[in-house]
Design a protein around this motif. Structure first.
Motif, short mmCIF file in Angstrom:
data_model
loop_
_atom_site.label_atom_id
_atom_site.label_comp_id
_atom_site.label_asym_id
_atom_site.label_seq_id
_atom_site.Cartn_x
_atom_site.Cartn_y
_atom_site.Cartn_z
N ALA A 1 -22.51 6.70 0.55
CA ALA A 1 -21.66 7.07 2.10
C ALA A 1 -21.46 5.60 2.76
CB ALA A 1 -23.06 7.81 2.83
N ALA A 2 -20.42 5.78 3.57
CA ALA A 2 -20.01 4.73 4.55
C ALA A 2 -20.94 4.84 5.78
CB ALA A 2 -18.51 4.97 4.99
N LEU A 3 -21.81 3.90 5.84
CA LEU A 3 -22.59 3.94 6.87
C LEU A 3 -22.30 2.74 8.26
CD1 LEU A 3 -25.60 4.57 8.07
CD2 LEU A 3 -26.50 2.36 6.98
N SER A 4 -22.05 3.41 9.31
CA SER A 4 -21.79 2.61 10.24
C SER A 4 -22.56 2.39 11.31
CB SER A 4 -20.41 3.23 11.12
OG SER A 4 -19.95 2.52 12.21
N THR A 5 -22.98 1.23 11.66
CA THR A 5 -24.00 0.78 13.01
C THR A 5 -23.46 0.00 13.98
OG1 THR A 5 -24.70 -0.82 11.63
CG2 THR A 5 -26.12 1.09 11.19
N ILE A 6 -24.16 0.06 15.03
CA ILE A 6 -23.56 -1.01 16.00
C ILE A 6 -24.14 -2.28 15.76
CG2 ILE A 6 -23.33 -1.49 18.50
CD1 ILE A 6 -23.90 1.63 18.73
N GLY A 7 -23.30 -3.16 15.48
CA GLY A 7 -23.69 -4.65 15.32
C GLY A 7 -24.42 -5.25 16.35
N ARG A 8 -24.98 -6.39 16.15
CA ARG A 8 -25.82 -7.05 17.29
C ARG A 8 -24.82 -7.80 18.21
NH1 ARG A 8 -30.95 -9.87 14.40
NH2 ARG A 8 -29.31 -10.27 12.51
N ASP A 9 -23.50 -7.90 17.70
CA ASP A 9 -22.53 -8.45 18.59
C ASP A 9 -21.76 -7.43 19.28
OD1 ASP A 9 -21.16 -7.31 16.44
OD2 ASP A 9 -20.09 -9.25 16.17
N GLY A 10 -22.17 -6.22 19.25
CA GLY A 10 -21.54 -5.32 19.72
C GLY A 10 -20.34 -4.48 19.03
N ILE A 11 -19.84 -5.08 17.94
CA ILE A 11 -18.72 -4.50 17.30
C ILE A 11 -19.23 -3.70 16.07
CG2 ILE A 11 -16.99 -5.19 15.68
CD1 ILE A 11 -16.82 -7.94 17.18
N PRO A 12 -18.74 -2.47 15.64
CA PRO A 12 -19.02 -1.81 14.72
C PRO A 12 -19.23 -2.37 13.54
CG PRO A 12 -17.56 -0.49 15.95
CD PRO A 12 -17.37 -1.91 16.60
N VAL B 1 -30.68 -2.97 9.10
CA VAL B 1 -31.89 -2.76 9.67
C VAL B 1 -32.37 -3.39 11.00
CG1 VAL B 1 -34.56 -2.99 9.42
CG2 VAL B 1 -33.14 -2.15 7.38
N ALA B 2 -31.80 -4.75 11.20
CA ALA B 2 -31.97 -5.39 12.32
C ALA B 2 -31.14 -4.64 13.39
CB ALA B 2 -31.18 -6.81 12.22
N GLU B 3 -29.97 -4.25 13.09
CA GLU B 3 -29.00 -3.53 13.93
C GLU B 3 -29.48 -2.10 14.09
OE1 GLU B 3 -24.75 -5.33 11.99
OE2 GLU B 3 -25.49 -3.30 11.45
N LEU B 4 -30.05 -1.55 13.27
CA LEU B 4 -30.76 -0.10 13.51
C LEU B 4 -32.18 -0.49 14.65
CD1 LEU B 4 -30.44 1.60 10.36
CD2 LEU B 4 -29.29 2.37 12.58
N ALA B 5 -32.81 -1.49 14.40
CA ALA B 5 -33.93 -1.50 15.40
C ALA B 5 -33.48 -1.78 16.62
CB ALA B 5 -34.83 -3.17 14.89
N ALA B 6 -32.34 -2.60 16.96
CA ALA B 6 -31.67 -2.94 18.37
C ALA B 6 -31.03 -1.45 18.74
CB ALA B 6 -30.74 -3.92 18.22
N ASN B 7 -30.55 -0.57 18.06
CA ASN B 7 -29.83 0.59 18.57
C ASN B 7 -29.97 1.41 17.38
OD1 ASN B 7 -28.20 2.25 19.90
ND2 ASN B 7 -26.72 0.76 20.36
N PRO B 8 -31.08 2.50 17.54
CA PRO B 8 -31.06 3.57 16.37
C PRO B 8 -30.33 4.62 16.30
CG PRO B 8 -32.74 3.98 17.98
CD PRO B 8 -31.94 2.59 18.34
#
Length: 204
Positions: free
Chosen positions: A41-52, A78-85
């Motif tokens: 699966a393509a998994l998209s999170t929100i980067g810590r810089d605000g960019i997908p 995991v760091a990105e999900l911790a900041a924005n789950p």
């Protein structure tokens, strides 16, 4: 020969009718966890810089509560999900003309549940969970393979490393896309509001 029923899950008989339980359809579309062709699966999170941020992960399992994936707890995702789950996942089956996209909330699973998934993984993926480190990546290809072979021989049975972690994506929206070689593709989009699903049909 690859068949939909054995490798890719199955679909409902009446594809033009909205379903009452889109989570049940999600389970039906996806193959079981022990399938040889568990999907990426393509998994998209929100980067810590605000960019997908986007990458592919193996879908470990699926049930009536969502999709599961497993990874190294020290990874960037995991760091990105911790900041924005929150996240989105999309799985495509070009051979069947199907695609499903899930958007929702991500939560960590228990260590026991994650360990159970680890035990089901192939030997290669079990070894990868231990050896896929930044330090090893800086070695030469020869040294990486030598280290891999030595570790494999020294550890006939493996438990998951401490950094092995599991996550569940609980859907808030589900979008099922179906292609049609003889006509227009269409989407069925479902949204969860106050604990109830509502659906609509959209252009593909």
């Amino acid at each position: 020969m690859i068949t939909a029923g054995t490798s890719f899950g199955s679909d409902v008989d009446d594809i033009d009718t909205l379903v009452a339980d889109p989570l049940a359809l999600l389970v039906q579309w996806l193959p079981p966890h022990d399938s040889e062709l568990r999907p990426l699966a393509a998994l998209s999170t929100i980067g810590r810089d605000g960019i997908p941020s986007l990458r592919h992960v193996l879908v470990s399992d699926r049930d009536a509560t969502g999709l599961y994936f497993h990874t190294d707890s020290g990874s960037e995702k995991v760091a990105e999900l911790a900041a924005n789950p929150v996240a989105a996942m999309s799985v495509a089956w070009p051979e069947l003309g199907r695609q499903v996209t899930v958007r929702g909330i991500v939560e960590r699973t228990s260590r026991a549940a994650a360990a159970d998934i680890y035990r089901r993984r192939s030997r290669y993926l079990q070894l990868l969970a231990w050896l896929n480190t930044h330090d090893n990546a800086r070695l030469s290809a020869y040294d990486r393979r030598h280290l891999w072979a030595e570790f494999d021989e020294a550890h006939p049975v493996l438990d998951p490393p401490e950094r092995w972690a599991g996550f569940r994506l609980r859907p808030l929206t589900l979008t099922f896309w179906r292609g049609d070689m003889l006509g227009q593709s269409v989407r069925q989009q479902y949204t969860l509001t106050d604990g109830r699903w509502s659906g609509r049909i959209l252009a593909g």
